[in-house]
Write a protein that holds these residues in place. Structure first.
Motif, PDB file in Angstrom:
ATOM      1  N   ASP A  10      46.183  42.040  36.257  1.00  0.00           N
ATOM      2  CA  ASP A  10      46.634  40.685  35.910  1.00  0.00           C
ATOM      3  C   ASP A  10      47.739  40.210  36.846  1.00  0.00           C
ATOM      4  OD1 ASP A  10      44.838  40.508  33.853  1.00  0.00           O
ATOM      5  OD2 ASP A  10      46.259  41.096  32.297  1.00  0.00           O
ATOM      6  N   ASP A  11      48.607  41.130  37.267  1.00  0.00           N
ATOM      7  CA  ASP A  11      49.687  40.759  38.183  1.00  0.00           C
ATOM      8  C   ASP A  11      49.117  40.257  39.507  1.00  0.00           C
ATOM      9  OD1 ASP A  11      51.738  41.549  36.406  1.00  0.00           O
ATOM     10  OD2 ASP A  11      51.523  43.633  37.034  1.00  0.00           O
ATOM     11  N   LEU A  12      48.123  40.947  40.030  1.00  0.00           N
ATOM     12  CA  LEU A  12      47.518  40.556  41.296  1.00  0.00           C
ATOM     13  C   LEU A  12      46.763  39.235  41.145  1.00  0.00           C
ATOM     14  CD1 LEU A  12      46.979  41.220  44.244  1.00  0.00           C
ATOM     15  CD2 LEU A  12      45.068  42.670  43.520  1.00  0.00           C
ATOM     16  N   VAL A  13      46.087  39.059  40.022  1.00  0.00           N
ATOM     17  CA  VAL A  13      45.376  37.807  39.752  1.00  0.00           C
ATOM     18  C   VAL A  13      46.368  36.647  39.699  1.00  0.00           C
ATOM     19  CG1 VAL A  13      44.014  36.545  38.027  1.00  0.00           C
ATOM     20  CG2 VAL A  13      43.454  38.923  38.564  1.00  0.00           C
ATOM     21  N   TYR A  14      47.516  36.871  39.064  1.00  0.00           N
ATOM     22  CA  TYR A  14      48.555  35.828  38.967  1.00  0.00           C
ATOM     23  C   TYR A  14      49.093  35.461  40.347  1.00  0.00           C
ATOM     24  CZ  TYR A  14      53.103  33.693  38.095  1.00  0.00           C
ATOM     25  OH  TYR A  14      54.189  32.852  38.119  1.00  0.00           O
ATOM     26  N   ILE A  15      49.370  36.483  41.176  1.00  0.00           N
ATOM     27  CA  ILE A  15      49.897  36.234  42.519  1.00  0.00           C
ATOM     28  C   ILE A  15      48.902  35.423  43.339  1.00  0.00           C
ATOM     29  CG2 ILE A  15      50.481  37.368  44.713  1.00  0.00           C
ATOM     30  CD1 ILE A  15      51.700  39.649  42.998  1.00  0.00           C
TER      31      ILE A  15
END
Length: 265
Positions: A10-15
């Motif tokens: 999710d962190d990578l998707v958000y970035i």
């Protein structure tokens, strides 16, 4: 975002969403599936390189770069309302469950060969492929030719179109080499290219019997050649020469010296 929290997909998707959003990054916002293709291929090969070098830190980094490409492409699809990363994950999870009935179902298998056979049969049902030739034609057009030849031969072998043992494959190499020599004598370039392709195809068949991935084997051979060529240049420099100052016999002598050095390691 704190560094400690950056551990989920999710962190990578958000970035990626921030990079593609407003104001966003001009470079990331300008990318398409087509412009990203070279990066996807490059990152896959960099993962392989890190594995070959047995460098765990680089492998961790390169796997991250490859994962970024998956997230990037998924974001592009999401923006046009096609699918999102969750759909990608769901699709591959369903596929893994469906193609491993010996794990998630009631099928019993004995060894890797049966696993691969079941995998191919399930895949053919999914794609509604009635024949092996249809399966061969479904291989990605962008797949490197060496890998494609290997896979085509595997598919043919699964239905019994194969040599009894490797001796037949070796004999075919010699046969194709003779045909290439005959084609060369005609000076017909089209025929030469055809016979050279047949020779490569026969060599890949030998690789299949030996369980050698031809793409990786050739890549290793190229790296070995460069390493030896670098040795030649270094040895020539010791005599205040360049390779262009030397004749073929002198360079051959250095080449053999390079090979002998490798044997001592």
């Amino acid at each position: 975002m704190s560094k400690q929290s950056l551990r989920s997909l999710d962190d990578l998707v958000y970035i990626m969403a921030q990079l593609r959003g407003e104001p966003g990054c001009p470079w990331d916002k300008s990318q398409t599936h087509e412009t990203l293709k070279p990066f996807l291929i490059e990152e896959a090969y960099e993962v392989i390189d890190a594995i070959d070098r047995k460098n765990e830190e680089d492998l961790k980094e390169e796997l991250g770069d490859l994962l970024l490409q998956v997230v990037f492409h998924s974001r592009l699809a999401e923006e046009r309302g096609s699918f999102e990363i969750g759909d990608v994950i769901e699709t591959v999870c369903e596929k893994m469950i469906r193609r491993h009935p010996h794990i998630f179902g009631n099928i019993t298998v004995e060894g890797t060969d049966e696993v691969l056979k079941n995998w191919e049969e399930i895949k053919r049902e999914e794609k509604d492929m009635k024949t092996e030739s249809e399966s061969m034609m479904q291989l990605p057009k962008a797949l490197p030719a060496l890998m494609k030849a290997y896979k085509v031969q595997e598919k043919a072998a699964r239905i019994g179109f194969d040599w009894d043992d490797i001796s037949g494959a070796f004999d075919k190499v010699y046969e194709e080499l003779d045909e290439l020599k005959e084609a060369y004598a005609t000076k017909n370039q089209e025929k030469i290219e055809e016979e050279f392709g047949d020779l490569l195809f026969a060599c890949i068949n030998v690789a299949r019997f030996l369980k050698v991935e031809p793409e990786l084997a050739l890549d290793y051979a190229v790296k070995k050649f460069i390493k030896r060529f670098k040795f030649l240049e270094a040895e020539a420099a010791k005599s205040d020469k360049t390779l262009s100052d030397m004749n073929l016999q002198e360079m051959d002598a250095l080449w053999e010296k390079s090979k002998n050095q490798e044997k001592k390691l």
